[in-house]
Write an enzyme that holds these catalytic residues in place. Structure first.
Site, PDB file in Angstrom:
ATOM      1  N   HIS A 192       0.839  -1.193   0.000  1.00  0.00           N
ATOM      2  CA  HIS A 192       0.000   0.000   0.000  1.00  0.00           C
ATOM      3  C   HIS A 192       0.878   1.250   0.000  1.00  0.00           C
ATOM      4  O   HIS A 192       0.706   2.135  -0.825  1.00  0.00           O
ATOM      5  CB  HIS A 192      -0.935   0.006   1.213  1.00  0.00           C
ATOM      6  CG  HIS A 192      -1.962   1.089   1.165  1.00  0.00           C
ATOM      7  ND1 HIS A 192      -3.045   1.148   2.024  1.00  0.00           N
ATOM      8  CD2 HIS A 192      -2.084   2.184   0.369  1.00  0.00           C
ATOM      9  CE1 HIS A 192      -3.780   2.216   1.741  1.00  0.00           C
ATOM     10  NE2 HIS A 192      -3.204   2.869   0.751  1.00  0.00           N
TER      11      HIS A 192
ATOM     12  N   GLU B 202       0.582   8.042  -3.340  1.00  0.00           N
ATOM     13  CA  GLU B 202       1.550   7.660  -2.312  1.00  0.00           C
ATOM     14  C   GLU B 202       2.775   8.564  -2.354  1.00  0.00           C
ATOM     15  O   GLU B 202       3.307   8.944  -1.305  1.00  0.00           O
ATOM     16  CB  GLU B 202       1.954   6.190  -2.486  1.00  0.00           C
ATOM     17  CG  GLU B 202       0.828   5.197  -2.226  1.00  0.00           C
ATOM     18  CD  GLU B 202       0.230   5.334  -0.838  1.00  0.00           C
ATOM     19  OE1 GLU B 202       0.994   5.355   0.150  1.00  0.00           O
ATOM     20  OE2 GLU B 202      -1.007   5.448  -0.735  1.00  0.00           O
TER      21      GLU B 202
ATOM     22  N   HIS C 167       3.045  10.894   0.818  1.00  0.00           N
ATOM     23  CA  HIS C 167       4.002  10.293   1.735  1.00  0.00           C
ATOM     24  C   HIS C 167       5.452  10.374   1.258  1.00  0.00           C
ATOM     25  O   HIS C 167       6.358  10.635   2.054  1.00  0.00           O
ATOM     26  CB  HIS C 167       3.626   8.827   1.986  1.00  0.00           C
ATOM     27  CG  HIS C 167       2.230   8.617   2.455  1.00  0.00           C
ATOM     28  ND1 HIS C 167       1.794   9.014   3.698  1.00  0.00           N
ATOM     29  CD2 HIS C 167       1.145   8.061   1.834  1.00  0.00           C
ATOM     30  CE1 HIS C 167       0.493   8.704   3.838  1.00  0.00           C
ATOM     31  NE2 HIS C 167       0.089   8.127   2.720  1.00  0.00           N
TER      32      HIS C 167
END
Length: 268
Positions: free
Chosen positions: A68, A121, A125
């Site tokens: 993920h 992502e 992040h």
């Protein structure tokens, strides 16, 4: 009088500006650990079907965990996120590993574009993780995820403790926790989804410090006491956890699983 007023105003301004800048910097950029999150595609697909997705993209190896993300996190809170909104995801930067990403960092939501998950992502992040030299590019960030999946695959770790996908057999949360802790020496975090009142394994998270050394995940979410152990989980610990196989069908298997669980309860 006017001079005193101007001086007082400047003093207040100088007092508050550094404080506000520092508070913004802390909330937007500082973090303690990295959370490496693996997801169970079968459960993720069932969750997506509740909303809009009619078809799911599954990893090449169907009964295997996929990535993920890698999430920099401040203990006791969520985030930071989107640390550099100008640093947009560029597919060309991950072209050398694109086929591997498709296979194991799979965008399960078939209603979205190929790069949707990776772009999210990286933007949310990766731009925060990039303060580390080892993660300061798209290629390094996504390559590290591939590397960690090879070393810490939940498919392999759980199987070593005879925890394997099944549409009828459930597992205790504590057994899943211990299987990971006994192998890696650190506490994971275990996430469940819910299907018809049944715990379904959704994500397993392991943590690393800024030196990329394994670290306990204590503090990244609320914990529960199971026996004499503290377990970071959102699962209903009073029930077993279903680790569903590929091809799991809700209406049929929910009823079958409930029947098996009831028989098991009667024979205890």
């Amino acid at each position: 009088m006017i001079c005193k007023l101007i001086f007082a105003t400047i003093a207040v301004y100088l007092c508050f500006i550094p404080h506000n800048v520092e508070a913004k910097r802390v909330s937007n950029h500082e973090w303690d650990i990295l959370i490496f999150t693996q997801q169970w595609p079968v459960t993720v697909c069932k969750e997506l079907e509740k909303h809009h997705t009619k078809k799911c993209n599954m990893p090449t190896k169907r009964d295997s965990w996929s990535i993920h993300g890698i999430w920099p996190t401040k203990l006791g809170t969520i985030g930071p996120g989107f640390c550099n909104r100008t640093w947009l995801f560029d597919p060309e930067q991950v072209r050398p590993i694109e086929q591997e990403l498709i296979q194991v960092w799979t965008n399960i939501d078939a209603d979205s574009q190929l790069y949707t998950l990776w772009a999210h992502e990286w933007s949310k992040h990766g731009t925060c993780a990039a303060v580390l030299d080892s993660l300061n590019s798209e290629l390094k960030y996504f390559s590290k995820g591939l590397d960690w999946l090879t070393k810490y695959s939940m498919t392999d770790i759980l199987e070593e403790s005879n925890i394997v996908p099944s549409n009828t057999q459930g597992y205790r949360v504590l057994d899943i926790h211990n299987a990971i802790k006994n192998k890696l020496g650190v506490n994971p975090a275990i996430e469940c989804g819910n299907e018809g009142g049944i715990n379904m394994i959704d994500e397993i998270r392991i943590c690393f410090d800024k030196n990329l050394v394994l670290h306990n995940c204590d503090g990244i979410r609320a914990s529960k006491i199971i026996g004499h152990q503290v377990v970071a989980t959102n699962c209903d610990v009073s029930k077993d956890v279903l680790y569903p196989e590929y091809g799991y069908k809700s209406s049929l298997y929910v009823q079958l699983y409930k029947l098996v669980s009831f028989i098991k309860w009667l024979t205890l």
